[in-house]
Design an enzyme around this catalytic site. Structure first.
Site, PDB file in Angstrom:
ATOM      1  N   ARG A  78       0.855  -1.187   0.000  1.00 20.03           N
ATOM      2  CA  ARG A  78       0.000   0.000   0.000  1.00 20.03           C
ATOM      3  C   ARG A  78       0.892   1.237   0.000  1.00 20.03           C
ATOM      4  NH1 ARG A  78      -2.765   2.714   4.854  1.00 20.03           N
ATOM      5  NH2 ARG A  78      -3.872   4.321   3.716  1.00 20.03           N
ATOM      6  N   HIS A 122      -2.774  10.933   1.063  1.00 16.85           N
ATOM      7  CA  HIS A 122      -2.216  10.703   2.389  1.00 16.85           C
ATOM      8  C   HIS A 122      -1.551  12.005   2.833  1.00 16.85           C
ATOM      9  CE1 HIS A 122      -0.783   7.318   5.228  1.00 16.85           C
ATOM     10  NE2 HIS A 122      -0.418   8.462   5.788  1.00 16.85           N
ATOM     11  N   GLU A 167      -7.230   8.337   6.620  1.00 16.59           N
ATOM     12  CA  GLU A 167      -7.507   8.991   7.900  1.00 16.59           C
ATOM     13  C   GLU A 167      -8.011  10.425   7.736  1.00 16.59           C
ATOM     14  OE1 GLU A 167      -3.993   8.553  10.314  1.00 16.59           O
ATOM     15  OE2 GLU A 167      -4.035   6.375  10.189  1.00 16.59           O
ATOM     16  N   ASN A 295      -7.185   1.687  10.370  1.00 18.38           N
ATOM     17  CA  ASN A 295      -5.809   1.843  10.851  1.00 18.38           C
ATOM     18  C   ASN A 295      -5.860   1.807  12.369  1.00 18.38           C
ATOM     19  OD1 ASN A 295      -5.342   2.299   8.174  1.00 18.38           O
ATOM     20  ND2 ASN A 295      -4.798   4.456   8.384  1.00 18.38           N
ATOM     21  N   TYR A 297      -3.777   1.418  16.096  1.00 22.56           N
ATOM     22  CA  TYR A 297      -2.519   1.427  16.853  1.00 22.56           C
ATOM     23  C   TYR A 297      -2.756   1.203  18.341  1.00 22.56           C
ATOM     24  CZ  TYR A 297      -0.369   3.051  12.605  1.00 22.56           C
ATOM     25  OH  TYR A 297       0.091   3.112  11.310  1.00 22.56           O
ATOM     26  N   GLU A 374      -3.467  -0.333   8.399  1.00 20.90           N
ATOM     27  CA  GLU A 374      -2.230   0.024   9.113  1.00 20.90           C
ATOM     28  C   GLU A 374      -2.275  -0.571  10.512  1.00 20.90           C
ATOM     29  OE1 GLU A 374      -1.292   4.205   9.437  1.00 20.90           O
ATOM     30  OE2 GLU A 374      -1.767   4.575   7.331  1.00 20.90           O
TER      31      GLU A 374
HETATM   32  O1  IFM Z   1       2.734   7.425  10.118  1.00 23.08           O
HETATM   33  C1  IFM Z   1       1.362   7.479  10.324  1.00 23.08           C
HETATM   34  C2  IFM Z   1       0.617   7.355   9.018  1.00 23.08           C
HETATM   35  O2  IFM Z   1       0.995   8.327   8.120  1.00 23.08           O
HETATM   36  C3  IFM Z   1      -0.859   7.469   9.261  1.00 23.08           C
HETATM   37  N1  IFM Z   1      -1.306   6.576  10.269  1.00 23.08           N
HETATM   38  C4  IFM Z   1      -0.574   6.543  11.513  1.00 23.08           C
HETATM   39  C5  IFM Z   1       0.908   6.368  11.232  1.00 23.08           C
HETATM   40  C6  IFM Z   1       1.696   6.331  12.558  1.00 23.08           C
HETATM   41  O3  IFM Z   1       1.474   7.482  13.281  1.00 23.08           O
END
Ligand code: IFM
Length: 468
Positions: A78, A122, A167, A295, A297, A374
């Site tokens: 990606r 992006h 995002e 995405n 985290y 992500e």
């Molecule tokens: O690096 C970023 C990415 O550009 C968008 N999503 C979160 C990642 C980590 O912060």
């Protein structure tokens, strides 16, 4: 490992990057300036004044990087297309040199047996468009449709999946509502306008893509579970506001054709704001998608800003609350569970949050296939005396999230793929080069790439279609 860590046949394994974070070559090939060039060159905006002028020099190391992608096995990659490479001023005829770069990229992936997954936006808006309002201007959505036309015309036969925007919450709210990202406004009204216009841009791009290609079309959202810091009604209400702000504000229009009522009411006093929503807009925004990218985290623990002392007493790590811009307006604060595991960048690790998120999206919003577009962690990686980069904490993080993703599949989530953020260390926006997310270590002064232990581990995951 148990057999439950194997994934369904045909599961897509991938890695991801974004143009401004890896390409460098900021003024090569006819590329115009983007808002991130301006922002990162403005003193005080990024850590150490770091910028994407050179970063990983991916533009000049394309073949080497494609070999690294292919070295992972049968996978997908990606990448994002930089709008200012394709249209240096954000409008008008396409810059052929820019399109040629991405043509080399997708051809190189196909020749190596890798599936190209293209993200159209992006975060690198052409500066010329920001100069006439950027995402606060409705016209930017129209321009995005034209840009999409140019990209799909050049790459449409080779791209396997399209992600319209990455995002949009970050684009709208970090960019215009809190000022942490380019273009750097901390203005709630601008954040609202940008929310609607990014969604409209998604609709325009999806429409253009549908007419030009059969490849699946989706969007990537950064949806995060919002956990109240206590069962006090104020914290519960604060977590609900945080959920409305970051999650439902985007899931609602995309999958229900309406903005969530509590957010409509909350933001009613901001002008201009909701009056940007014209009749018919939400019908377009909510047209069916082929997939949803998520995405993930971390999850967020949220307290009401009037209860930070209570949160402190309950043992949470509490930073001084932000009183300006969008966060101040909502009266919410993110607090830290001190004893929870954290990444090297102090992001809390909560794999179960990923399971809950996938199941929630399926239960409350959509049955379209889901992709984790992500997931990854920043650690304090370094090359040892032997040149090797050992990153056991990343392997642990990724492994736990894969187990969590597999659990969501068992609970009925239609999860079709998973992309590690990121293929390689890169420019982490306002944090500059301080955060390393890569499976591949990049020595920035020399551009030397060194696959980390996690790179080899992920290669084995892909070969085994699950945890080896
Ligand atoms: O690096 C970023 C990415 O550009 C968008 N999503 C979160 C990642 C980590 O912060």
């Amino acid at each position: 490992m148990t057999s439950s860590a194997r994934f369904p046949e045909g599961f897509v394994w991938g890695t991801a990057t974004a143009a401004y974070q890896v390409e460098g070559a900021a003024s090569a090939g006819g590329r115009g300036p983007s808002i991130w060039d301006t922002f990162s060159h403005t003193p005080g905006r990024t850590l150490n004044g770091d910028n994407g002028d050179i970063t990983c020099a991916h533009y000049d190391h394309l073949e080497e990087d494609l070999d690294l992608v292919a070295g992972l096995g049968r996978c997908a990659y990606r990448f994002s297309v930089a709008w200012p490479r394709v249209q240096p001023d954000g409008k008008g005829p396409a810059n052929q040199e820019g399109l040629d770069f991405y043509r080399r990229l997708v051809d190189g992936l196909r020749q190596r047996g890798v599936l190209p997954v293209a993200t159209l936006y992006h975060w690198d808006l052409p500066q010329a468009l920001e100069d006439v309002g950027g995402w606060t201007a409705r016209d930017t959505a129209e321009r995005f449709g034209e840009y999409t036309q140019a990209v799909v015309g050049a790459l449409g036969d080779a791209v396997a999946m399209w992600v319209t925007l990455n995002e949009p919450w970050c684009v709208a709210w970090l960019g215009y509502g809190t000022g942490e990202h380019a273009p750097g406004y901390a203005d709630v009204s601008k954040g609202l306008l940008a929310t609607h216009h990014t969604l409209l841009a998604h609709a325009r791009a999806a429409e253009v893509l549908r007419q030009a290609t059969e490849a699946p079309v989706g969007i990537a959202l950064n949806i995060a579970p919002m956990v109240p810091a206590s069962d006090h009604e104020l914290d519960v209400a604060a977590a609900k506001r945080a959920d409305g702000f970051q999650n439902r504000l985007f899931l609602g229009p995309l999958f229900k054709g309406s903005y969530p009522q509590d957010m409509v009411e909350h933001y009613a006093r901001y002008k201009p704001g909701w009056d940007a929503v014209l009749p018919g807009d939400l019908d377009q925004v909510s047209r069916p998608l082929d997939f949803l990218g998520l995405n993930y985290y971390s999850s967020n623990v949220i307290a009401d800003t009037s209860r930070l002392d209570a949160a402190r007493k309950a043992g949470y790590e509490v930073a001084p609350p932000v009183t300006t811009g969008a966060n101040g307006d909502l009266g919410i604060a993110r607090v830290g569970r001190v004893y929870a595991p954290h990444t090297g960048a102090r992001w809390e690790v909560d794999p179960e949050g990923l399971t809950r998120l996938l199941v929630r999206v399926r239960d409350e919003y959509t049955s379209v296939p889901l992709y984790i577009t992500e997931n990854g962690c920043a650690e304090n990686d370094y090359a040892g005396p032997d040149g090797a980069v050992h990153d056991p904490r990343r392997i642990w993080y990724l492994e736990r999230h894969l187990v969590a993703a597999r659990a969501a599949i068992e609970q009925g989530a239609d999860l079709r793929g998973y992309f590690v953020w990121s293929l390689m260390d890169n420019f982490e926006w306002a944090h500059g080069f301080s955060m390393r997310f890569g499976l591949v270590y990049v020595d920035y002064p020399t551009a030397k790439r060194t696959p980390k232990d996690s790179y080899r581990w992920y290669r084995d995951v892909i070969a085994a279609n699950g945890l080896p």
